[in-house]
Design a protein around this motif. Structure first.
Motif, short mmCIF file in Angstrom:
data_model
loop_
_atom_site.label_atom_id
_atom_site.label_comp_id
_atom_site.label_asym_id
_atom_site.label_seq_id
_atom_site.Cartn_x
_atom_site.Cartn_y
_atom_site.Cartn_z
N VAL A 134 0.81 -1.21 0.00
CA VAL A 134 0.00 0.00 0.00
C VAL A 134 0.84 1.26 0.00
N TYR A 135 1.94 1.27 0.72
CA TYR A 135 2.60 2.53 0.99
C TYR A 135 3.90 2.72 0.22
N LEU A 136 4.16 1.83 -0.71
CA LEU A 136 5.34 2.03 -1.54
C LEU A 136 4.90 2.39 -2.95
N ALA A 137 5.81 2.98 -3.67
CA ALA A 137 5.49 3.31 -5.06
C ALA A 137 5.29 2.02 -5.82
N GLY A 138 4.26 2.02 -6.68
CA GLY A 138 3.97 0.80 -7.41
C GLY A 138 5.02 0.52 -8.47
N ASP A 139 5.20 -0.78 -8.77
CA ASP A 139 6.13 -1.12 -9.84
C ASP A 139 5.55 -0.75 -11.20
N LYS A 140 4.24 -0.84 -11.26
CA LYS A 140 3.58 -0.67 -12.54
C LYS A 140 3.84 0.71 -13.10
N GLN A 141 3.54 1.68 -12.30
CA GLN A 141 3.71 3.05 -12.75
C GLN A 141 4.00 3.92 -11.55
N PRO A 142 5.29 4.17 -11.29
CA PRO A 142 5.64 4.98 -10.12
C PRO A 142 5.02 6.37 -10.26
N ASP A 143 4.75 6.98 -9.14
CA ASP A 143 4.11 8.28 -9.16
C ASP A 143 5.12 9.41 -9.32
N PHE A 144 6.31 9.06 -9.68
CA PHE A 144 7.34 10.09 -9.82
C PHE A 144 8.24 9.69 -10.98
N SER A 145 8.99 10.65 -11.45
CA SER A 145 9.86 10.41 -12.59
C SER A 145 11.22 9.89 -12.13
N ASN A 146 12.02 9.46 -13.08
CA ASN A 146 13.37 9.04 -12.74
C ASN A 146 14.18 10.20 -12.20
N GLY A 147 13.91 11.38 -12.76
CA GLY A 147 14.61 12.58 -12.30
C GLY A 147 14.34 12.84 -10.83
N PHE A 148 13.08 12.64 -10.44
CA PHE A 148 12.68 12.82 -9.06
C PHE A 148 13.43 11.87 -8.16
N GLU A 149 13.51 10.66 -8.64
CA GLU A 149 14.17 9.63 -7.84
C GLU A 149 15.67 9.94 -7.69
N SER A 150 16.31 10.32 -8.81
CA SER A 150 17.75 10.55 -8.73
C SER A 150 18.06 11.81 -7.93
N ARG A 151 17.17 12.82 -8.05
CA ARG A 151 17.38 14.04 -7.25
C ARG A 151 17.29 13.71 -5.76
N THR A 152 16.32 12.89 -5.41
CA THR A 152 16.16 12.48 -4.02
C THR A 152 17.40 11.72 -3.55
N GLN A 153 17.83 10.81 -4.42
CA GLN A 153 19.02 10.01 -4.11
C GLN A 153 20.21 10.93 -3.81
N GLU A 154 20.31 11.96 -4.65
CA GLU A 154 21.39 12.93 -4.52
C GLU A 154 21.35 13.61 -3.15
N ILE A 155 20.11 14.03 -2.80
CA ILE A 155 19.94 14.71 -1.51
C ILE A 155 20.31 13.78 -0.37
N VAL A 156 19.84 12.54 -0.49
CA VAL A 156 20.10 11.56 0.57
C VAL A 156 21.60 11.28 0.66
N ASP A 157 22.23 11.13 -0.52
CA ASP A 157 23.66 10.82 -0.52
C ASP A 157 24.46 11.97 0.07
N THR A 158 24.07 13.19 -0.30
CA THR A 158 24.78 14.35 0.24
C THR A 158 24.75 14.35 1.75
N ALA A 159 23.59 13.97 2.30
CA ALA A 159 23.47 13.95 3.76
C ALA A 159 24.15 12.74 4.37
N GLY A 160 24.56 11.81 3.54
CA GLY A 160 25.24 10.63 4.05
C GLY A 160 24.35 9.69 4.81
N ALA A 161 23.10 9.63 4.47
CA ALA A 161 22.17 8.76 5.17
C ALA A 161 22.45 7.31 4.85
N GLU A 162 22.35 6.47 5.86
CA GLU A 162 22.69 5.07 5.66
C GLU A 162 21.53 4.13 5.93
#
Lengths: 758, 330
Positions: free
Chosen positions: A397-425
């Motif tokens: 229920v609470y994860l993005a669906g495989d079928k059609q995520p509600d966000f773009s790849n750009g959104f995902e990579s930007r988030t990844q970038e933010i997370v990586d910058t913060a060094g979250a593990e």
């Protein structure tokens, strides 16, 4: 929109011996109609996924219809269609949790769910909505085109119209077409297309001419009138069956299930309720799991409260809260996660599939209830080590669906970038990183132009400021892009403390935030909205309201306390339900439990905090209202249609006949006068004795009727008629004689004029 | 119907041989009624058929009577002839009858040493051809040529037949295998085909009463003469037929052509119109109305219709009745 698919079959319909324009127009009408309801589904698949399969299915169904229209009988096709529907609905139910059990045991639930679906529950709120859409589309597409290919245009239009009607009833058509004029045009398109098909199809079948197009004019006009009248039963305005008291953990939910993200908003300083509790908490009202890009939906079903609810798995802090309403509402603010409701209000409490509470009645001012919540209270180490071993139900229920995520790849990579910058593990650090990033990089403002398209993406990439709804939406989606279960939550911040354990909650305390799931802990609150800016906005608003003398701003003593509050998002006014029936009950355990309203308000979204206005019907095409010019044009078209209808119904003919019967008209040639006199005589006799047979001459007609008592004056008239028509003609005197005879006879046969006869 | 009009006298007579003027419609109607009343003194029953025979005479048509022997076919013809005071001859058709037996022959006169034409039975105002279908086609056609042309050609000399000239042919409906059925082309030349049918019991009883003693035919006195009949025929020919009626008649014919293998020929439509004219005169009208067409159509058109090459011929009546039922009157 997805219009083009339906046009493909047209080329097949061209007849060898020249183009049959009526048939082409008829199939064109069906194409428009099909395009309309497929467009609605297509609009849904943009949110749900499955756009391409949908178009392929529809196209395939039409092609299949073209082939099978020559091969199988209508009966077989009908059976095939029904089978298709049953199979697809069945497989849809099977795909939902407990589907098989449901299918075998709970037919009444399925029927009740279907009814609530047809009374304004959007398809989006189904659990496996994309399956529903894909299952729904082929049957009507196939059958309507099959019938059209077999020249059964009326039935075809009925089938196509039913498909559209279902989507109108679920409210999705209105949502899909609520945009601009093009979409409204599409809405007209469905009905216009259907009517064009019926009209042209019938003309084609019966070899009609353009002159008979008055039928079409009538139908088009009816259409126009019909479309100008609001359909009161679409959307959530009226619900035939309350989706509430069912225990099924099935496919459907009950209201209030949707919250639309708005543009600029204002704060309401009025007091909504007061809470007596040991600790300040975020008073949660609604939990939403499905993001459509522009709004949040709650999937799943709400069931009645039946005793103790399961607490979160980890350490918790027990919070007992006594809520006293100051305004009407049908929500039950309570801290996450409520486990027990006390007092008679239990009977009217429902629990959503997300563990939230809602009331089936509308609370009146001074109504009181008590809820005990178990608030997850993990220490940071627990969260750090919680891991990612999420339960399947949470993942679904609470994860993005495989079928059609509600966000773009750009959104995902930007988030990844933010997370990586913060060094979250780990998920906890990721959540904190995102929360921090949003707080630091976006400005708080209530003055926002609502972006088109996906709000989360816009807020991450384009917008520089927003309010809590934008922060929470974006954070939830960013977490999902990192495969961390997150949900969007609305409710109220703790409010102004006015006593040792009492808080005043105002409309401007309404808020949206995020809950993140941690294994063995439960749902933990994260609030990405910057705090300071919110407090400032709130204090300003309250002070402005106090200065202007608003009596709703304060309750007992709150004006003396410092405004040390937290956050604010605005809400529109809580539910004011005009249909309230005041049924007061008193609960000895609970001081001041007020009246309630069983089966009352279903405009739940309006009372849900978090800028949850936006009833679908608010955006619905509203026909031609105020504008005078358009009204005049509409009236003109309606008049033309009425005239055509009257013509079709034979009213003009009847009037003409009545006039012709009584007035001979100006005298002309004796012969034509006699002919006219005989026509009048025939009209008169026809009324009493039935018409002259086509193979009868007037004299034979009168002779036949002489047995029924037609007097000899008629004989004389038809004799003169014969002389005028077949013989050498009549003199002026003979003509006058005939006219006088007919006048006399008509008078003696007319009720009021009878006394003047003879 | 008091104001029946006189046909326009300025109409040029179509037959120069006749010098007499047409009767007024009333006069012609009176003459007709006299003749019919006279005939009905002899013939019991069949008033419609008697009228049809006489209207056919007035309309320059010939009649085919088809019935079983002994129902009064010959008697009907004889009484009409006797009422008009005109010449009447009867030919009994037999298989060995020769064309010259009908038309007449040139006989060499020993005295004058010249051939003299001996007139055959066809030279009469009313010719009764009895059992016409018993004679071979060649002989039949001799009579039929006379009917159409109103003249006879023997050895290259053409001789006019007396006026009025009406053939009443009878056809034996029984014993079909000893007869030569009339080809359709020849049947077409008869204006009407009538069936007398058996009289009712009362009529037959009345008939018996009349034949006791002197047969009434012997005492039948003529009520009119050839001259008057000729003038009445002119009256009939001049009866007004307006366009709606003409259209109605053609629509009826058209209908039969659409609903039968062989429909009514244009000659049949002309015959229908003429018969309708005669009927109008009998009703004292100077103009034809659709009722006249409807009344005459079954007897004028039925025998001209073939539903199929071998099918029963009587079905033509059904087609005509259907036409009257279906074709709208304007």
């Amino acid at each position: 929109m997805s219009a083009p698919t339906a046009y493909r079959a047209r080329s097949e319909t061209e007849v060898d011996d020249g183009v049959d324009w009526f048939r082409l127009c008829a199939l064109g009408g069906l194409a428009v109609m099909t395009a309309t309801w497929v467009a609605v589904l297509y609009d849904l698949t943009i949110t749900l996924g499955g756009s391409v399969p949908l178009l392929l299915l529809v196209t395939g169904s039409i092609a299949l219809a073209a082939v099978l229209s020559r091969l199988i009988s209508e009966r077989v096709a009908a059976v095939l269609t029904v089978g298709l529907l049953v199979v697809s609905y069945g497989s849809y139910i099977l795909s939902t949790p407990n589907g098989l059990e449901l299918l075998l045991q709970a037919w009444d639930k399925i029927i009740a769910d279907s009814i609530s679906l047809l009374t304004g529950l959007t398809v989006l709120r189904l659990k496996e909505a994309h399956l529903w859409v894909l299952g729904f589309a082929p049957a009507p597409a196939f059958f309507s085109w099959y019938l059209a290919f077999r020249r059964r245009y009326v039935l075809s239009a009925v089938v196509g119209g039913l498909a559209f009607l279902v989507l109108v009833l679920t409210g999705d058509a209105a949502t899909a077409f609520s945009g601009g004029w093009i979409q409204r045009g599409m809405l007209f398109g469905a009905t216009l297309g259907g009517i064009a098909m019926i009209g042209f199809g019938e003309l084609e079948r019966h070899g009609g001419s353009v002159l008979q197009a008055d039928v079409l004019v009538v139908l088009f006009t009816l259409m126009l009138i019909g479309s100008a009248i609001q359909l009161p039963f679409t959307g959530s305005a009226l619900r035939l069956v309350e989706g509430g008291p069912t225990t099924v953990e099935g496919s459907l939910t009950s209201s209030p299930g949707e919250t639309t993200i708005q543009g600029s908003i204002e704060l309401s300083p009025e007091v909504r309720f007061t809470v007596t509790a040991d600790d300040p908490q975020y008073w949660r009202v609604g939990v939403y799991d499905r993001f459509t890009g522009g709004s949040w939906l709650r999937t799943g079903q709400a069931g009645p409260y039946s005793g103790q609810l399961d607490p979160p798995p980890g350490d918790t802090e027990t919070v007992s809260q006594l809520v006293r309403m100051h305004d009407r509402a049908n929500v039950m603010p309570a801290a996450n996660q409520p486990v027990r409701v006390e007092g008679q209000v239990r009977e009217y409490t429902q629990v959503t599939s997300h563990g939230g509470l809602q009331s089936t009645v509308t609370f009146q001012p001074n109504d009181t209830y008590r809820v005990v919540s178990e608030v997850p209270d993990p220490d940071e180490a627990t969260l750090q080590n919680a891991g990612t071993d999420y339960p399947t139900a949470v993942q679904q229920v609470y994860l993005a669906g495989d079928k059609q995520p509600d966000f773009s790849n750009g959104f995902e990579s930007r988030t990844q970038e933010i997370v990586d910058t913060a060094g979250a593990e780990n998920p906890y650090e990721t959540a904190v990183a995102i929360e921090d990033w949003l707080e630091e990089n976006r400005e708080y403002s209530l003055d926002v132009d609502r972006p088109n398209g996906n709000v989360a993406e816009s807020f991450l990439f384009e917008m520089e400021q927003g309010y809590c709804v934008y922060y929470a939406t974006t954070m939830a989606m960013m977490l999902r892009s990192q495969d961390i279960p997150a949900r969007y939550v609305v409710g109220y911040t703790p409010g102004q403390q006015v006593g040792e354990n009492q808080w005043v909650v105002r409309g401007l305390n309404s808020h949206a935030w995020v809950e993140v799931y941690f294994p063995d802990v439960g749902w933990v609150k994260f609030d990405p909205t910057p705090g300071g800016a919110r407090s400032d906005a709130e204090v300003t608003s309250i002070e402005d309201a106090r200065q202007s003398g608003d009596g709703q701003v304060d309750v007992g003593g709150s004006e003396d306390e410092p405004l040390t509050t937290t956050t604010a998002i605005p809400t529109n006014r809580p539910t004011s339900n005009a249909t309230d029936r005041n049924r007061t009950f008193r609960d000895p355990d609970l001081p001041g439990v007020g009246s309630d309203n069983p089966g009352g308000s279903f405009n739940g979204t309006a009372s849900t905090p978090g800028a949850t206005v936006g009833e679908p019907e608010g955006d619905r095409p509203d026909g031609f209202s105020e504008e005078q010019q358009r009204y005049a044009a509409f009236a003109l078209v309606a008049m033309v249609g009425l005239a055509a209808g009257a013509h079709r119904a034979g009213a003009t003919r009847a009037v003409r006949r009545a006039a012709k019967l009584r007035w001979q008209g100006t005298k002309r040639e004796p012969d034509t006068d006699v002919e006219r006199a005989v026509e009048r005589l025939e009209l008169m006799l026809e009324r009493r004795y039935g018409p002259r047979e086509p193979n009868e001459s007037p004299s034979q007609y009168v002779e036949r009727l002489s047995m029924s008592g037609v007097d000899t004056r008629a004989d004389r008239v038809v004799e003169l008629h014969e002389k005028a028509v077949y013989g050498p003609g009549v003199s002026r005197e003979e003509a006058d004689e005939a006219i006088d005879l007919v006048d006399t006879m008509v008078r003696s046969n007319t009720p009021l004029l009878r006394r003047f006869a003879d | 119907m008091t104001d029946a009009n006189t046909p326009d006298a300025s109409h040029q007579p179509s037959r120069p041989a006749t010098t007499t003027d047409a009767l007024t419609v009333d006069q012609a109607a009176q003459v007709s009624h006299d003749v019919l009343a006279n005939v009905e003194d002899v013939i019991v029953g069949h008033p419609d058929e008697i009228e049809h025979v006489f209207t056919a005479i007035l309309a320059r048509g010939h009649i085919l009577l088809e019935d079983v022997p002994g129902v009064g076919k010959t008697m009907l013809a004889r009484s009409i002839a006797a009422s008009i005071d005109c010449s009447f001859k009867r030919v009994q058709f037999t298989p060995d009858l020769l064309p010259s037996d009908i038309t007449g022959v040139n006989v060499f006169n020993q005295k004058t040493r010249e051939f003299e034409f001996q007139e055959g039975p066809v030279f009469a105002n009313i010719v009764l051809g009895d059992e016409i279908n018993r004679a071979p086609p060649k002989t039949q056609s001799a009579l039929l040529e006379a009917m159409e042309e109103e003249q006879v050609t023997v050895d290259g000399t053409t001789r006019k037949l007396p006026q009025p000239f009406t053939v009443i042919a009878t056809q034996n409906a029984v014993e079909p295998n000893r007869t030569y059925e009339l080809p359709l082309a020849e049947v077409d030349r008869f204006m009407k085909k009538l069936n007398l049918g058996y009289p009712s019991q009362a009529e037959e009883s009345e008939m018996l009463a009349r034949v006791v003693g002197d047969h009434p035919i012997d005492s039948l006195e003529p009520v009119t003469d050839v001259e008057t009949v000729q003038r009445a025929r002119r009256t009939v020919a001049e009866v007004t037929v307006k366009e709606p009626v003409r259209n109605y008649a053609t629509r009826i014919s058209e209908f039969t052509r659409e609903h039968a293998k062989l429909g009514v020929s244009p000659r049949g439509t002309i015959a229908l119109l003429r018969a309708a004219q005669a009927r109008a005169v009998l009703r004292g009208r100077g103009y034809v109305i659709p009722d006249d067409i409807q009344a005459e159509a079954p007897r004028v058109l039925s025998h001209r219709i073939r539903l199929s090459a071998s099918g029963p011929r009587d079905r033509g009546v059904q087609v005509v009745e259907e036409a009257i039922e279906t074709v709208p009157v304007e």
